[in-house]
Design a protein around this motif. Structure first.
Motif, PDB file in Angstrom:
ATOM      1  N   GLN A 185       0.564  -1.395   0.122  1.00  0.00           N
ATOM      2  CA  GLN A 185      -0.151  -0.162  -0.507  1.00  0.00           C
ATOM      3  C   GLN A 185       1.085   1.281   0.098  1.00  0.00           C
ATOM      4  OE1 GLN A 185      -3.091   0.434   2.851  1.00  0.00           O
ATOM      5  NE2 GLN A 185      -4.483  -1.680   1.904  1.00  0.00           N
ATOM      6  N   GLY A 186       0.311   2.538  -0.623  1.00  0.00           N
ATOM      7  CA  GLY A 186       1.468   3.448  -0.545  1.00  0.00           C
ATOM      8  C   GLY A 186       2.135   3.675  -1.362  1.00  0.00           C
ATOM      9  N   PRO A 187       2.765   4.907  -1.481  1.00  0.00           N
ATOM     10  CA  PRO A 187       3.570   5.017  -3.056  1.00  0.00           C
ATOM     11  C   PRO A 187       4.829   3.957  -2.637  1.00  0.00           C
ATOM     12  CG  PRO A 187       3.127   6.517  -1.732  1.00  0.00           C
ATOM     13  CD  PRO A 187       2.802   5.606  -1.330  1.00  0.00           C
ATOM     14  N   LEU A 188       5.368   3.764  -4.022  1.00  0.00           N
ATOM     15  CA  LEU A 188       6.796   2.856  -4.030  1.00  0.00           C
ATOM     16  C   LEU A 188       8.178   3.843  -3.323  1.00  0.00           C
ATOM     17  CD1 LEU A 188       7.729   0.515  -5.102  1.00  0.00           C
ATOM     18  CD2 LEU A 188       8.788   1.693  -7.058  1.00  0.00           C
ATOM     19  N   ARG A 189       8.303   5.080  -3.431  1.00  0.00           N
ATOM     20  CA  ARG A 189       9.352   5.911  -2.192  1.00  0.00           C
ATOM     21  C   ARG A 189       8.934   5.339  -0.705  1.00  0.00           C
ATOM     22  NH1 ARG A 189       5.660   9.987  -3.692  1.00  0.00           N
ATOM     23  NH2 ARG A 189       5.255  11.163  -2.138  1.00  0.00           N
ATOM     24  N   GLU A 190       7.922   4.928  -0.456  1.00  0.00           N
ATOM     25  CA  GLU A 190       7.661   4.805   0.768  1.00  0.00           C
ATOM     26  C   GLU A 190       7.926   3.569   1.133  1.00  0.00           C
ATOM     27  OE1 GLU A 190       4.799   6.137   1.903  1.00  0.00           O
ATOM     28  OE2 GLU A 190       4.429   8.109   1.470  1.00  0.00           O
ATOM     29  N   ARG A 191       8.058   2.596   0.532  1.00  0.00           N
ATOM     30  CA  ARG A 191       8.614   1.278   0.367  1.00  0.00           C
ATOM     31  C   ARG A 191       8.974   1.311   2.369  1.00  0.00           C
ATOM     32  NH1 ARG A 191       7.890  -3.170  -2.340  1.00  0.00           N
ATOM     33  NH2 ARG A 191       8.878  -5.511  -1.876  1.00  0.00           N
ATOM     34  N   ASP A 192      10.676   1.344   2.265  1.00  0.00           N
ATOM     35  CA  ASP A 192      11.039   0.981   3.542  1.00  0.00           C
ATOM     36  C   ASP A 192      10.456   2.079   4.620  1.00  0.00           C
ATOM     37  OD1 ASP A 192      13.389   0.498   1.606  1.00  0.00           O
ATOM     38  OD2 ASP A 192      14.633   2.094   2.032  1.00  0.00           O
ATOM     39  N   LEU A 193       9.945   2.798   4.781  1.00  0.00           N
ATOM     40  CA  LEU A 193       8.996   3.087   5.521  1.00  0.00           C
ATOM     41  C   LEU A 193       8.192   2.534   5.741  1.00  0.00           C
ATOM     42  CD1 LEU A 193       8.823   5.831   8.251  1.00  0.00           C
ATOM     43  CD2 LEU A 193       7.102   6.156   6.182  1.00  0.00           C
ATOM     44  N   ARG A 194       7.555   1.430   5.166  1.00  0.00           N
ATOM     45  CA  ARG A 194       6.573   0.703   5.342  1.00  0.00           C
ATOM     46  C   ARG A 194       7.391  -1.034   6.213  1.00  0.00           C
ATOM     47  NH1 ARG A 194       4.343   2.197   0.593  1.00  0.00           N
ATOM     48  NH2 ARG A 194       5.454   0.419  -1.141  1.00  0.00           N
ATOM     49  N   THR A 195       8.018  -1.298   5.635  1.00  0.00           N
ATOM     50  CA  THR A 195       8.718  -2.516   5.676  1.00  0.00           C
ATOM     51  C   THR A 195       9.332  -2.428   7.462  1.00  0.00           C
ATOM     52  OG1 THR A 195       9.880  -2.611   3.635  1.00  0.00           O
ATOM     53  CG2 THR A 195      10.990  -3.633   5.492  1.00  0.00           C
ATOM     54  N   LYS A 196       9.446  -1.131   7.477  1.00  0.00           N
ATOM     55  CA  LYS A 196       9.870  -0.750   9.285  1.00  0.00           C
ATOM     56  C   LYS A 196       8.461  -0.509   9.916  1.00  0.00           C
ATOM     57  CE  LYS A 196      11.720   3.088  12.502  1.00  0.00           C
ATOM     58  NZ  LYS A 196      12.074   4.122  12.372  1.00  0.00           N
ATOM     59  N   GLU A 197       7.354  -0.707   9.913  1.00  0.00           N
ATOM     60  CA  GLU A 197       6.347  -0.165  10.484  1.00  0.00           C
ATOM     61  C   GLU A 197       5.730  -2.157  10.137  1.00  0.00           C
ATOM     62  OE1 GLU A 197       3.406   2.434   8.271  1.00  0.00           O
ATOM     63  OE2 GLU A 197       4.780   4.591   8.814  1.00  0.00           O
ATOM     64  N   ARG A 198       6.063  -2.012   9.339  1.00  0.00           N
ATOM     65  CA  ARG A 198       5.638  -4.083   9.325  1.00  0.00           C
ATOM     66  C   ARG A 198       6.409  -3.783  10.654  1.00  0.00           C
ATOM     67  NH1 ARG A 198       5.819  -7.018   4.330  1.00  0.00           N
ATOM     68  NH2 ARG A 198       4.805  -8.416   5.485  1.00  0.00           N
ATOM     69  N   LYS A 199       7.216  -4.062  10.574  1.00  0.00           N
ATOM     70  CA  LYS A 199       8.581  -4.932  11.705  1.00  0.00           C
ATOM     71  C   LYS A 199       7.941  -4.534  13.355  1.00  0.00           C
ATOM     72  CE  LYS A 199      12.729  -5.543   9.028  1.00  0.00           C
ATOM     73  NZ  LYS A 199      13.443  -5.811   8.790  1.00  0.00           N
ATOM     74  N   GLU A 200       7.046  -3.881  13.039  1.00  0.00           N
ATOM     75  CA  GLU A 200       6.467  -3.723  14.726  1.00  0.00           C
ATOM     76  C   GLU A 200       5.690  -3.731  14.962  1.00  0.00           C
ATOM     77  OE1 GLU A 200       6.102   1.117  14.212  1.00  0.00           O
ATOM     78  OE2 GLU A 200       8.156   1.532  14.218  1.00  0.00           O
TER      79      GLU A 200
END
Length: 879
Positions: A185-200
């Motif tokens: 979900q969300g733009p591709l540029r925020e992929r790393d941010l989403r990965t971090k949120e997923r790990k939370e």
């Protein structure tokens, strides 16, 4: 007006406000109003702008509020309301998210009553949760369901247990799908941010597996047949790197070790089907670490294998089995049919997996393969410590992989290889590993020189620390091959000129090299009860060290010392067994030849730079031969020492010290006395060399020191005693001749201070001979000593006149000067703590120099006066 607050502070305030209103309504028994307030605060969870961290904070507050409602519902059923009716009622709530939270709260409360159809309610609740497909909202909704049903699910061994397990698995699968969907979900540029949120949020998913492990208890068959296949299927199907990595790690951590051992092949096969971006070795490393910990925690580790055999037989799987007998080689059976169906070889399972993964994943980088091999080696050495063929197989595998990659080895692999070599050194059988595993040396030889030297130093340190004895020829050859990088002289240096290369090598070897020190210590670890085998081992070591070029100066002395030990060992054996004396003597002579060969190699390879060392080695060898009454061999080594002295020692100070060492050794010899004039020839030659030294001060000291060669004294260690032993070598006339010659040399020295100093030293020697022998024997009598005292006194008067005529500079700092045994001045300035050692000290005052012989002479006269009290002969000496 928005259905939720604009910011976090307003949301928390609104939830707390609605909680208070809900509690007030419950107190007033107004359940519908309480449900309305709950629905209002649950709307805060619909905010799409909340991050997972903030969403979790709101969820915790709401969870506590809903717990109050749940407690009220259970306590008032069925007196004020029936939970079955209420369960239907809350499903008419307007918004789906509040509706489902209320439905789950009422449903779980209903399950706590006796008349509730628990299975139907659970099925309905988990099905209704499908209505929320937003990743974060859906995750927390299902997490809420998991938390609320925690106490309701049965843990008894019954049919209900399977239902409960299936319920948790279904919830886990749906939660994992939502968790994976969040990544996209969300733009591709925020992929790393989403990965971090997923790990939370990963703990929400893992909690389901923790619940499963608690319900399963010890039901291995249920875990193997029902639970694990479904979990692994979901892991494979999700194709998400974060999910697959985390879930496999959780599986390894939460379920019992025995379960992992019984389903090991299933777990390992799953790793082959993961997303190619998953770092497989992390998963396997975690699993192996768990298995090794399981071994360490057992009171009786040997019983583990028996339990595993039983476990595997009950599994009825089609996996190949392998014999785990430590005495049998795994390598011989890797390609053969299973030897036994009732044996379980843990190493074989992992080895089969290792070969399979390298075949199916040829793109797997080397820096991921090596840690995997390392972990399997840890497991093998832990579970099967005596089966070293397993370790050799792994080293061979790495060597072949290294060859496949060629020279394009990434730098990050070096640390992995280092750990692969270092770990066996921490085990009890490290010596067997490095000496019996052929592939260890092969793999080490293709590493960088820096890494090779680091590993070799660690091996040598470990051997010295544990005092590991080398008793086998093949083992020594293996060690030689391993240590070759620090033994052999590097031949890849740029050669600008012959002179430059030689100078560079000499400068490198000026100071002692720690690596060569360790090689020298290695010699002293060579030991065998059989002297012949021990000698052969030393010769093998000599052959290896000969390749070291000028580094022989560090290693060959240790070899020579080892030969000396064997010589003495054989000598003691010959004393105990006289019937074999000739045989022992023949071996002793052969050992002396090896020592001579070593000395010759040292001279030929290292040249004049270590002439002094070779001189001393020959002297010590000659002394040992003399102690063994091998006069001819002793004479030969003394002759070699004199040859070195005459041809190679050119520095005057070195020459003087060499003659002093020679005199010390010769004075203690005994077997040379009566054999063809050997002793007389050697001491005459020594004295003659002393009289030809460059400096007259050195000549004087060398000659009066050589006088002791004609006046032997007792050696208590060999049982000699003054007055009892009759065969001392003593020639008083030659003693007197040496003293007279040294006195003439001293008198001819132009420096009056040095001249007087030497005369005082000669006076001390005269007193020594006067005490230790009759005048008729030593020819050093009262008249000679008295005349020498008068001569010194006259010369000192001349010095005092010289002192009185000297213009003194009293502004100069006062200095204390003494003279060393080699004639060098040692000056200490009283105004500072600095010392200067030199034959010529700049800016020294004449009075300070003259004070040196004066103080020496006064102490000598004081000694003579004191001797008059114990020896009447001294009364005739006038001081």
């Amino acid at each position: 007006m928005s259905a939720y607050s604009d910011n976090m502070e307003q949301a928390i305030s609104h939830i707390k406000q609605q909680t208070i209103l809900m509690q007030r309504s419950l107190t007033q028994k107004k359940l519908m109003d309480a449900l309305k307030h709950c629905s209002d605060m649950l709307k805060e969870l619909r905010n799409p702008d909340l991050s997972p961290k903030l969403y979790y904070e709101l969820y915790i507050i709401i969870f506590d509020s809903l717990s109050i409602l749940s407690q009220y519902l259970v306590e008032n059923h069925p007196t004020r309301h029936h939970l079955a009716d209420l369960y239907e009622l809350v499903q008419y709530t307007g918004n789906i998210l509040p509706r489902l939270y209320l439905m789950l709260t009422v449903g779980v409360s209903f399950m706590q009553t006796k008349d509730c159809p628990a299975e139907e309610v659970l099925k309905d609740m988990i099905e209704m949760c499908r209505g929320v497909q937003h990743p974060i909202r859906g995750l927390f909704l299902r997490y809420y369901l998991s938390q609320r049903t925690k106490q309701s699910l049965t843990s008894d061994i019954s049919l209900d247990k399977k239902f409960d397990i299936q319920f948790i698995i279904t919830n886990f699968i749906e939660m994992n799908k939502l968790w994976v969907r969040l990544q996209h979900q969300g733009p591709l540029r925020e992929r790393d941010l989403r990965t971090k949120e997923r790990k939370e949020l990963q703990i929400l998913i893992g909690s389901n597996l923790v619940r499963l492990s608690q319900i399963l208890d010890d039901s291995f068959a249920l875990y193997r047949d029902e639970v694990l296949p479904q979990i692994l299927e979901q892991v494979i199907q999700c194709r998400d790197v974060v999910s697959q990595t985390y879930l496999l790690d959780v599986i390894c951590q939460v379920f019992p070790d025995e379960f992992h051992l019984g389903t090991l092949s299933q777990l390992l096969d799953t790793t082959l089907k993961l997303n190619p971006d998953v770092v497989i070795n992390k998963v396997v490393l975690s699993l192996i670490a768990r298995l090794n910990g399981f071994w360490d925690r057992q009171d009786d580790p040997n019983a583990i294998i028996q339990n595993l055999n039983h476990l595997k037989l009950d599994s009825n799987t089609d996996e190949e089995e392998h014999s785990a007998d430590d005495g049998e080689s795994t390598a011989e059976k890797l390609d053969s049919e299973p030897v036994s169906r009732n044996k379980f070889d843990l190493f074989f399972v992992f080895w089969k997996y290792l070969t399979k993964i390298t075949e199916e994943r040829p793109d797997l980088p080397l820096h991921e393969i090596i840690p995997l091999v390392h972990s399997i080696m840890l497991l093998s050495l832990k579970w099967y410590p005596s089966n070293l063929s397993n370790v050799d197989i792994l080293y061979k595998f790495c060597w072949e992989k290294y060859q496949d990659f060629g020279k394009d080895i990434p730098e990050e692999c070096e640390q992995s290889f280092k750990e692969l070599f270092i770990y066996p050194l921490s085990t009890d059988n490290f010596y067997e590993i490095i000496t019996t595993c052929d592939s260890f040396q092969k793999l080490l030889s293709v590493q960088s020189i820096t890494l090779q030297k680091s590993i070799i130093n660690s091996i040598l340190d470990k051997m010295v620390e544990t005092n590991t004895k080398i008793t086998d020829k093949q083992h020594l050859d293996k060690l030689g091959a391993i240590c070759e990088p620090i033994i052999s002289v590097p031949n890849n240096k740029p050669k600008t000129s012959i002179l430059t290369v030689s100078d560079d090598l000499d400068s490198e070897l000026t100071f002692f090299n720690p690596e060569q020190e360790k090689l020298a210590k290695l010699v002293h670890l060579i030991y065998h009860k059989n002297v012949d085998i021990n000698t052969e081992l030393l010769l093998i070591c000599k052959k290896w060290y000969y390749n070291g070029g000028k580094q022989l100066r560090f290693t060959y002395p240790a070899l020579i010392t080892a030969f000396w030990k064997l010589i003495r060992k054989l000598h003691f054996k010959s004393l105990k067994r006289p019937e074999r004396k000739e045989d022992y003597n023949a071996k002793i002579k052969q050992l002396f030849k090896y020592v001579s060969r070593c000395n010759t190699d040292l001279f030929n390879v290292c040249g004049l730079s270590i002439s002094d060392l070779i001189f001393k080695l020959n002297l010590q060898t000659a002394a040992i031969a003399d102690q063994l009454t091998l006069s001819e061999i002793s004479y030969d080594f003394f002759s070699q020492a004199f040859t070195i002295f005459e041809e190679s020692l050119s520095d005057s100070k070195v020459q003087f010290q060499a003659l002093v060492n020679m005199a010390q050794v010769l004075q203690k010899t005994r077997s040379l006395y009566n054999d063809e004039g050997y002793y007389d020839t050697l001491i005459t030659r020594c004295t003659l060399h002393g009289s030809k030294l460059l400096k007259k001060t050195d000549q004087c000291r060398a000659v009066y020191l050589c006088s002791h060669l004609w006046w032997a004294t007792e050696l208590t260690l060999i049982g000699e005693e003054e007055g009892v032993t009759k065969n001392f070598f003593r020639e008083g006339k030659r003693v007197l001749e040496c003293l007279q010659r040294s006195l003439r040399v001293a008198d001819s020295i132009m420096d009056n201070v040095q001249s007087c100093q030497l005369m005082v030293e000669i006076l001390g020697s005269c007193c020594y001979y006067f005490i230790h022998g009759d005048e008729s024997e030593t020819h050093v009598g009262v008249k000679y000593i008295a005349g020498l005292v008068e001569l010194i006194q006259a010369n000192l008067k001349g010095l005092q006149l010289e002192e009185s005529g000297e213009v003194q500079d009293f502004t100069a700092p006062s200095q204390t000067i003494v003279i060393g045994c080699d004639g060098s001045y040692i000056c200490k300035t009283l105004s500072s703590s600095t010392c200067m050692v030199s034959s010529k000290i700049p800016n020294v005052r004449i009075p300070d120099l003259i004070a040196v012989p004066v103080s020496y002479f006064e102490r000598t006269l004081e000694y003579i006066e004191n001797q008059k009290q114990v020896d009447y002969r001294f009364n005739a000496i006038t001081t």
